[in-house]
Scaffold this motif. Sequence first.
Motif, PDB file in Angstrom:
ATOM      1  N   ALA A  70     -17.114-105.053 -13.208  1.00 23.25           N
ATOM      2  CA  ALA A  70     -16.463-105.463 -11.964  1.00 23.25           C
ATOM      3  C   ALA A  70     -15.783-104.341 -11.203  1.00 23.25           C
ATOM      4  O   ALA A  70     -15.509-104.483 -10.009  1.00 23.25           O
ATOM      5  N   ASP A  71     -15.511-103.213 -11.830  1.00 28.46           N
ATOM      6  CA  ASP A  71     -14.536-102.284 -11.271  1.00 28.46           C
ATOM      7  C   ASP A  71     -15.110-101.038 -10.605  1.00 28.46           C
ATOM      8  O   ASP A  71     -14.352-100.253 -10.043  1.00 28.46           O
ATOM      9  N   TYR A  72     -16.401-100.812 -10.647  1.00 25.62           N
ATOM     10  CA  TYR A  72     -16.952 -99.639  -9.983  1.00 25.62           C
ATOM     11  C   TYR A  72     -17.149 -99.941  -8.484  1.00 25.62           C
ATOM     12  O   TYR A  72     -17.103-101.105  -8.046  1.00 25.62           O
ATOM     13  N   ASN A  73     -17.404 -98.908  -7.700  1.00 21.70           N
ATOM     14  CA  ASN A  73     -17.631 -99.039  -6.259  1.00 21.70           C
ATOM     15  C   ASN A  73     -19.127 -99.198  -6.006  1.00 21.70           C
ATOM     16  O   ASN A  73     -19.885 -98.224  -5.997  1.00 21.70           O
ATOM     17  N   GLU A  74     -19.571-100.448  -5.803  1.00 25.48           N
ATOM     18  CA  GLU A  74     -20.999-100.704  -5.635  1.00 25.48           C
ATOM     19  C   GLU A  74     -21.549-100.102  -4.347  1.00 25.48           C
ATOM     20  O   GLU A  74     -22.716 -99.688  -4.286  1.00 25.48           O
ATOM     21  N   ASP A  75     -20.738-100.037  -3.293  1.00 22.16           N
ATOM     22  CA  ASP A  75     -21.209 -99.435  -2.046  1.00 22.16           C
ATOM     23  C   ASP A  75     -21.477 -97.940  -2.238  1.00 22.16           C
ATOM     24  O   ASP A  75     -22.441 -97.396  -1.701  1.00 22.16           O
ATOM     25  N   LEU A  76     -20.635 -97.287  -3.023  1.00 22.19           N
ATOM     26  CA  LEU A  76     -20.835 -95.863  -3.312  1.00 22.19           C
ATOM     27  C   LEU A  76     -22.107 -95.648  -4.127  1.00 22.19           C
ATOM     28  O   LEU A  76     -22.939 -94.796  -3.786  1.00 22.19           O
ATOM     29  N   LEU A  77     -22.286 -96.411  -5.199  1.00 18.19           N
ATOM     30  CA  LEU A  77     -23.456 -96.201  -6.057  1.00 18.19           C
ATOM     31  C   LEU A  77     -24.755 -96.547  -5.335  1.00 18.19           C
ATOM     32  O   LEU A  77     -25.790 -95.900  -5.552  1.00 18.19           O
ATOM     33  N   THR A  78     -24.724 -97.559  -4.472  1.00 14.70           N
ATOM     34  CA  THR A  78     -25.911 -97.888  -3.682  1.00 14.70           C
ATOM     35  C   THR A  78     -26.254 -96.738  -2.749  1.00 14.70           C
ATOM     36  O   THR A  78     -27.412 -96.316  -2.631  1.00 14.70           O
ATOM     37  N   MET A  79     -25.234 -96.216  -2.062  1.00 15.22           N
ATOM     38  CA  MET A  79     -25.447 -95.104  -1.136  1.00 15.22           C
ATOM     39  C   MET A  79     -25.970 -93.870  -1.858  1.00 15.22           C
ATOM     40  O   MET A  79     -26.885 -93.193  -1.377  1.00 15.22           O
ATOM     41  N   LEU A  80     -25.427 -93.571  -3.043  1.00 18.35           N
ATOM     42  CA  LEU A  80     -25.889 -92.400  -3.789  1.00 18.35           C
ATOM     43  C   LEU A  80     -27.342 -92.560  -4.220  1.00 18.35           C
ATOM     44  O   LEU A  80     -28.126 -91.606  -4.162  1.00 18.35           O
ATOM     45  N   ALA A  81     -27.722 -93.760  -4.668  1.00 16.05           N
ATOM     46  CA  ALA A  81     -29.111 -93.998  -5.085  1.00 16.05           C
ATOM     47  C   ALA A  81     -30.067 -93.885  -3.898  1.00 16.05           C
ATOM     48  O   ALA A  81     -31.166 -93.339  -4.023  1.00 16.05           O
ATOM     49  N   GLU A  82     -29.666 -94.403  -2.743  1.00 17.96           N
ATOM     50  CA  GLU A  82     -30.520 -94.300  -1.558  1.00 17.96           C
ATOM     51  C   GLU A  82     -30.654 -92.843  -1.118  1.00 17.96           C
ATOM     52  O   GLU A  82     -31.750 -92.378  -0.805  1.00 17.96           O
ATOM     53  N   THR A  83     -29.533 -92.121  -1.108  1.00 17.16           N
ATOM     54  CA  THR A  83     -29.573 -90.711  -0.735  1.00 17.16           C
ATOM     55  C   THR A  83     -30.378 -89.912  -1.753  1.00 17.16           C
ATOM     56  O   THR A  83     -31.090 -88.966  -1.396  1.00 17.16           O
ATOM     57  N   GLY A  84     -30.283 -90.296  -3.023  1.00 20.07           N
ATOM     58  CA  GLY A  84     -31.027 -89.634  -4.092  1.00 20.07           C
ATOM     59  C   GLY A  84     -32.449 -90.102  -4.229  1.00 20.07           C
ATOM     60  O   GLY A  84     -33.169 -89.674  -5.136  1.00 20.07           O
ATOM     61  N   ARG A  85     -32.904 -90.983  -3.332  1.00 19.94           N
ATOM     62  CA  ARG A  85     -34.300 -91.481  -3.264  1.00 19.94           C
ATOM     63  C   ARG A  85     -34.770 -92.094  -4.575  1.00 19.94           C
ATOM     64  O   ARG A  85     -35.918 -91.926  -4.988  1.00 19.94           O
ATOM     65  N   ALA A  86     -33.885 -92.831  -5.225  1.00 16.76           N
ATOM     66  CA  ALA A  86     -34.309 -93.509  -6.450  1.00 16.76           C
ATOM     67  C   ALA A  86     -33.778 -94.947  -6.436  1.00 16.76           C
ATOM     68  O   ALA A  86     -33.892 -95.622  -5.418  1.00 16.76           O
ATOM     69  N   ASN A  87     -33.165 -95.413  -7.509  1.00 13.61           N
ATOM     70  CA  ASN A  87     -32.863 -96.837  -7.637  1.00 13.61           C
ATOM     71  C   ASN A  87     -31.406 -97.097  -7.979  1.00 13.61           C
ATOM     72  O   ASN A  87     -30.759 -96.293  -8.654  1.00 13.61           O
ATOM     73  N   TYR A  88     -30.930 -98.253  -7.534  1.00 19.85           N
ATOM     74  CA  TYR A  88     -29.590 -98.720  -7.882  1.00 19.85           C
ATOM     75  C   TYR A  88     -29.724-100.005  -8.688  1.00 19.85           C
ATOM     76  O   TYR A  88     -30.536-100.882  -8.359  1.00 19.85           O
ATOM     77  N   TYR A  89     -28.920-100.124  -9.750  1.00 21.51           N
ATOM     78  CA  TYR A  89     -28.927-101.320 -10.593  1.00 21.51           C
ATOM     79  C   TYR A  89     -27.495-101.830 -10.768  1.00 21.51           C
ATOM     80  O   TYR A  89     -26.583-101.049 -11.046  1.00 21.51           O
ATOM     81  N   PHE A  90     -27.332-103.137 -10.623  1.00 22.02           N
ATOM     82  CA  PHE A  90     -26.060-103.770 -10.934  1.00 22.02           C
ATOM     83  C   PHE A  90     -26.179-104.437 -12.298  1.00 22.02           C
ATOM     84  O   PHE A  90     -27.115-105.201 -12.556  1.00 22.02           O
ATOM     85  N   ILE A  91     -25.237-104.142 -13.168  1.00 27.59           N
ATOM     86  CA  ILE A  91     -25.246-104.688 -14.536  1.00 27.59           C
ATOM     87  C   ILE A  91     -23.983-105.533 -14.702  1.00 27.59           C
ATOM     88  O   ILE A  91     -22.878-105.003 -14.821  1.00 27.59           O
ATOM     89  N   ASP A  92     -24.151-106.852 -14.691  1.00 30.77           N
ATOM     90  CA  ASP A  92     -22.972-107.712 -14.768  1.00 30.77           C
ATOM     91  C   ASP A  92     -22.464-107.899 -16.188  1.00 30.77           C
ATOM     92  O   ASP A  92     -21.305-108.268 -16.398  1.00 30.77           O
ATOM     93  N   SER A  93     -23.326-107.610 -17.167  1.00 29.52           N
ATOM     94  CA  SER A  93     -22.931-107.811 -18.560  1.00 29.52           C
ATOM     95  C   SER A  93     -23.468-106.659 -19.405  1.00 29.52           C
ATOM     96  O   SER A  93     -24.618-106.226 -19.223  1.00 29.52           O
ATOM     97  N   PRO A  94     -22.662-106.136 -20.334  1.00 30.24           N
ATOM     98  CA  PRO A  94     -23.103-104.983 -21.134  1.00 30.24           C
ATOM     99  C   PRO A  94     -24.421-105.201 -21.861  1.00 30.24           C
ATOM    100  O   PRO A  94     -25.195-104.253 -22.029  1.00 30.24           O
ATOM    101  N   ASP A  95     -24.695-106.440 -22.278  1.00 25.66           N
ATOM    102  CA  ASP A  95     -25.920-106.662 -23.050  1.00 25.66           C
ATOM    103  C   ASP A  95     -27.191-106.505 -22.217  1.00 25.66           C
ATOM    104  O   ASP A  95     -28.301-106.491 -22.746  1.00 25.66           O
ATOM    105  N   LYS A  96     -27.037-106.354 -20.889  1.00 24.50           N
ATOM    106  CA  LYS A  96     -28.203-106.159 -20.016  1.00 24.50           C
ATOM    107  C   LYS A  96     -28.518-104.685 -19.777  1.00 24.50           C
ATOM    108  O   LYS A  96     -29.506-104.359 -19.111  1.00 24.50           O
TER     109      LYS A  96
END
Length: 464
Positions: free
Chosen positions: A224-250
Amino acid sequence: MRILLIAAALFILGIVFLMAGQPRKGARATIADPEQPSDIDTSKLINWSVKPGNAWYLRGANDAIYLYVQVQSGEIKQQKPRTPLNVSLVLDRSGSMRGDKIRYAREAAKFLVNQLNSEDYLSIVNYDDDVEVTSPSQLIKNKEYLRKSIDKIMDRGSTNLSGGMLEGYTQVKSTKKEGYVNRVLLLTDGLANTGVTAPEDLRKIVEKKYTDEGIALSTFGLGADYNEDLLTMLAETGRANYYFIDSPDKIPALFASELKGLLSVVAQNALVQIDLPAGVKCEKVYGYPHEIKDGKVQIRFNDIYAKDEKAILLKLTASPAINEMLAFNCRLKYTDAETVKEVSLEKGVLVKPTGSASLYKEGEDKQVQEMLALFESAEEFDKLMADVDEGRYEGAKAEAAISMQKLELRAASYDSEKLREQHARMKTYVKSIDSVRTMQDSDRKIYQKSNKAVNYEVKKQKRN
C-alpha cells in the motif's frame, strides 16, 4: 492399413510443398514503396500497420489529424535459441519489507535464478539506506551459490531507491553485449526517502540510461505504501513494464510473467518514426514516450516479445494555410533477435484536403476513432483517480458523469466492446467513491493502486 499409408504419404508431401514455399531463414526486407505490402517482414513474426483517423482533413479547420500505429508479433512456432539475458535484480530490503514480503521476494529471486542458463548474465542488488551487491553481474554458473546468497538478504533501514536502481544499471552496463536483452528489475514496497527522491530527477536518470545505454527498467510495486504514479512513470520512461503486487504471495507469479516476456524476445531496439510534412505539428502521442526532432516523431518501445502488441496514437495538427495532400512517411525499425540484423520497414500514408463535411464524416476510420476514445477515456480515468487521491470526491463524480456519458455514446456509435468494458470499469469505480471515503488508509491505497494498474494495462493495450 493401406488407407493409413496413403494418408501418411499425402501428409508428408503436404509438408514438403509447404516448406518449399517458406522464405529462407534469416531473409529480411527493407520496403520503401507505400504501394507495396510493407506491413509484414519476411520472418512472419512482426506485423505492423499505420492508418489515419480520417482519409480527409477539412481545409482551414485546424482540426486534429490522427495516425494510429499498431505493431503485433506472432507466436514462435519452432524451437529456436532464445535471446540471452543481461538482468539486474534490485530488491528493496528496507524495514517495511519484513516478514512475508522479503520471504516472497527471495523466492522470486531464486525462481529467476532457476530459469536462467549459462549464457545469461545476472546481478543481484539489495538496498535500504545503503546499497549492497549480493552478486555482481556474471554468467550463471553456480546456481546453488546464488540461491544461498539470496537467502542472506534481510530487511532493515530506509529506502534508497535511486541508489539501488543506479547500481542495477551499473551492473548491467558492466556486462552489456550486443544481442542481449538488457533489463533492470526493481522491486520496492516504499517511498524513495534517501538519495535522489524527486520524481522528475528520477525520470531523467531512467530516460538517460535508456537513450544513452539501451538499458530498460521494469518496476514492481508491493503493498500500500509505495508511490504507484512514480513507478508507473519510471517503467514507461524505461520502456518496460510496471506491476502492482497487492499481496506478497503474488511476487513470484508476477516475476514469472516478466521473465516469460524476456525469454521470448523476437525484436530489440524497436522504434517507430513518422516524418511530418511541412506545416504539420505533433501535439501528443498516446501510449508511449516520444521525441520530436527535425520534423520527425520517434517512439521507442524497446523489446517486442512473441504474441506482443504495441498501440500508438499520434495527435497532429496542420496549419490552416495548408491546402494540399499530406504525405506521412512511416518507418518501423528493429533488430531481429535471432539474426541480430537490422530491419527497416516503411509505409506511406496520405491524408487529403476537403471542404465537404459529409465527405469528411464518411472518411472516418472506425478502429482509429475507437482507439482515440479508449486512450482519452483512460486519461480521464487517471484524472478521476487523482482527484479521489486528493479528496475531491464530489468534483470527481461530476467530472466522471460527463466522461462516462461521452464514452457510452462512443461505445454505441462504434459498437465497441473495448469501450463498453472501459465504461463498465469507470461506472463500478464511481459507484465505489463514497465507500472509498470511509475506507481505512491502507485499504484505500490498495484499492487505488489496483484500479490504476488496470487502467495502465488499458493504455498499454496489453494482451492476456
